[in-house]
Design a protein around this motif. Sequence first.
Motif, PDB file in Angstrom:
ATOM      1  N   GLY A 406      -9.025  11.850   1.541  1.00 20.12           N
ATOM      2  CA  GLY A 406      -9.090  10.565   2.223  1.00 20.12           C
ATOM      3  C   GLY A 406      -7.771   9.821   2.219  1.00 20.12           C
ATOM      4  O   GLY A 406      -7.746   8.587   2.176  1.00 20.12           O
ATOM      5  N   GLY A 407      -6.641  10.560   2.217  1.00 18.92           N
ATOM      6  CA  GLY A 407      -5.330   9.918   2.302  1.00 18.92           C
ATOM      7  C   GLY A 407      -4.650   9.640   0.989  1.00 18.92           C
ATOM      8  O   GLY A 407      -3.603   8.986   0.964  1.00 18.92           O
ATOM      9  N   VAL A 408      -5.194  10.139  -0.158  1.00 23.97           N
ATOM     10  CA  VAL A 408      -4.545   9.936  -1.457  1.00 23.97           C
ATOM     11  C   VAL A 408      -4.532  11.265  -2.206  1.00 23.97           C
ATOM     12  O   VAL A 408      -5.239  12.218  -1.844  1.00 23.97           O
ATOM     13  N   SER A 409      -3.725  11.313  -3.283  1.00 21.52           N
ATOM     14  CA  SER A 409      -3.557  12.555  -4.022  1.00 21.52           C
ATOM     15  C   SER A 409      -3.512  12.283  -5.519  1.00 21.52           C
ATOM     16  O   SER A 409      -3.107  11.201  -5.964  1.00 21.52           O
ATOM     17  N   TYR A 453      -7.355   1.432  -7.932  1.00 23.83           N
ATOM     18  CA  TYR A 453      -8.755   1.645  -7.576  1.00 23.83           C
ATOM     19  C   TYR A 453      -9.719   1.308  -8.711  1.00 23.83           C
ATOM     20  O   TYR A 453     -10.923   1.149  -8.471  1.00 23.83           O
ATOM     21  N   LEU A 454      -9.211   1.189  -9.953  1.00 25.76           N
ATOM     22  CA  LEU A 454     -10.057   0.765 -11.071  1.00 25.76           C
ATOM     23  C   LEU A 454      -9.692  -0.619 -11.606  1.00 25.76           C
ATOM     24  O   LEU A 454     -10.318  -1.086 -12.558  1.00 25.76           O
ATOM     25  N   THR A 470     -13.004  -4.131   2.877  1.00 27.05           N
ATOM     26  CA  THR A 470     -12.542  -4.392   4.240  1.00 27.05           C
ATOM     27  C   THR A 470     -11.085  -4.811   4.241  1.00 27.05           C
ATOM     28  O   THR A 470     -10.237  -4.228   4.932  1.00 27.05           O
ATOM     29  N   ASN A 471     -10.764  -5.822   3.433  1.00 26.31           N
ATOM     30  CA  ASN A 471      -9.380  -6.276   3.312  1.00 26.31           C
ATOM     31  C   ASN A 471      -9.286  -7.256   2.144  1.00 26.31           C
ATOM     32  O   ASN A 471     -10.217  -8.008   1.862  1.00 26.31           O
ATOM     33  N   ASN A 478      -4.295  -1.173  -2.026  1.00 27.54           N
ATOM     34  CA  ASN A 478      -3.949  -0.129  -1.077  1.00 27.54           C
ATOM     35  C   ASN A 478      -3.396   1.094  -1.805  1.00 27.54           C
ATOM     36  O   ASN A 478      -2.838   0.981  -2.906  1.00 27.54           O
ATOM     37  N   PRO A 479      -3.552   2.291  -1.226  1.00 31.40           N
ATOM     38  CA  PRO A 479      -3.002   3.492  -1.858  1.00 31.40           C
ATOM     39  C   PRO A 479      -1.526   3.318  -2.196  1.00 31.40           C
ATOM     40  O   PRO A 479      -0.728   2.856  -1.378  1.00 31.40           O
TER      41      PRO A 479
END
Length: 582
Positions: A406-409, A453-454, A470-471, A478-479
């Motif tokens: 989903g766009g992250v690693s 993310y945490l 959403t924002n 953001n990643p």
Amino acid sequence: MLKFMSCGKSQIAFCVLVLVLGQPPCHAQTSGQTTDQQASAADQRIPPAVAKKLEDLEARIAQLEAELKARPATGSLSPKASVPVPGAIAARPAAAAPAPATLSAPGAAAAPSAAASTAPTISPTLATEAAATPGPVAPFSDADWSWLNGNARTKDIFWDTKFFTPEIRADTDYVYDFNHPTDHSIGGSSELFRSQEVQLEQLGVGGDFHYDNVRARLMTQFGMYSVTTPRNDPSPGHGQWDLADAYRYVSEAYGGYHINALDGINIDAGIFMSYIGLFSYYNFDNWAYQPSYVSSNTPWFFNGVRVQIFPNKHLKIEPWFINGWQSYASANHRPGLGGQIKWTPASWINIISNNYGLGQDDLFVPGRKRIHTDNSVEIKYYDRPDRPLDKMAFSVTGDLGCEYGGGVSCHGDGKGGPKQSFVGYMGYNRFWFHKDLYALTLGGGQINNPGRYLVLLPPINGESAITASTNSPYFTENPGNPFKAWDSSATFDYMPKQYITFRWEYDYRHASVPYWTGRGGITPPGGNNGSPQFYTCSDGDTSGQESLGLAEAACGGGAGSVWFPDLRRDESFIDMSIMIKF
């Protein structure tokens, strides 16, 4: 010279009766009196109703004599049958806990009790019965585990039955924040939410039901937890029905069955405490009030199914099938899998490993998966009950995790996307004094969480996990967004009874980016405007814009037309609390 006449069979019961009433067993007589005369005189004094009772007793005595003569010559009695310990006792973890009738785990606001779910809580009534009859030993019950971080230290229950073991908790605190936020709002915490006010953090009433191998647990949550815990779960934004309100007043609620195999197997379904992060969701059980980030930023509860397998009384293997990472529902289309392994090879050591994977827990980002490992060891290295300093123990916890897809690693910036990972540790050392009347705990920890993310999102303008998906204009997740933080704390406890703790604590926390609430607060002028996903104008109205440039234009032009929260890199506070558990 007086002597006592021997009682005949027909007078045995009468002799017993008069002996109880304080009279001689049979009439005292002189050597010149005869037995028949005394028996006749006694018969004359016996009322008819009493005589009838004596006849019945005489018949029963004759029957017992006949049965005695009929016994085998050996006279040996058959060995007492061994009565098995009820299944409810055999593996009822504490609550948690772990420990616990459920083993303990982190709480509903951040990481409940890995420890709470550590050792089982066995009611005094049932424990007495178990001790009176041979049977299996309940797992983790052959030692005193009340010293563990995350385990309740209560040992006695005032009232208990074979069917229900009650539990009552109350947690009230006052926080003095040295940043002096004007709106009294604290961000970045899973336990502290308001400053310069007395607040009821949590009030819980419930307990454990257990009968004929069927088990259930209910614990309510009223107070701040009933608002702050659901606020951190994005999953209700996926689909209909108001799950946040449906579960708002419940911290634990599950039912299950105990299987009499190995040293016990429990199967439970519902909401149960997570063990990730060692600390219990219930502050009474912990060595400190505000845990470090590894605990505070990881789950306090899970919604799903767990199976607790006890191969022996010192080992628990517990797989989970759950909706997601601290979520009432599934944020996307894949639930999470995980589990705990808990091992207590000796009474002075507790080893725990919790693991989670496969869940897709980023709302509106399907295909992004999360894995996490959490590992703790607790050691009691000094135990001298007769000394002024009577006990010392420490706990160390280390966590690793990441998101991928989903766009992250997990492995760094590349074609998979920016690095999205979590690395953290925390350690605490506790000292008990004067037969556990006082305690001092020193500790702290550190995290690195690029992508954030945490990281607990500050409640700026009423921001929640759902709206942030959403924002989030003021504190982005953001990643690749960097976030590093460390903290330290000193906690002093006064524990005059096992059911109550008076606590004073000082905490200092630092972040690499502005994060903590400053003097200006995090509430817009006039209060929350209901649109936290947009920038807010300086008059308190929403700009309706996610872009700062567009927001300035919508608010009248210029940087001064847009309101900004007061965020700081540092936070320090004193917390005073009274915590009760029955």
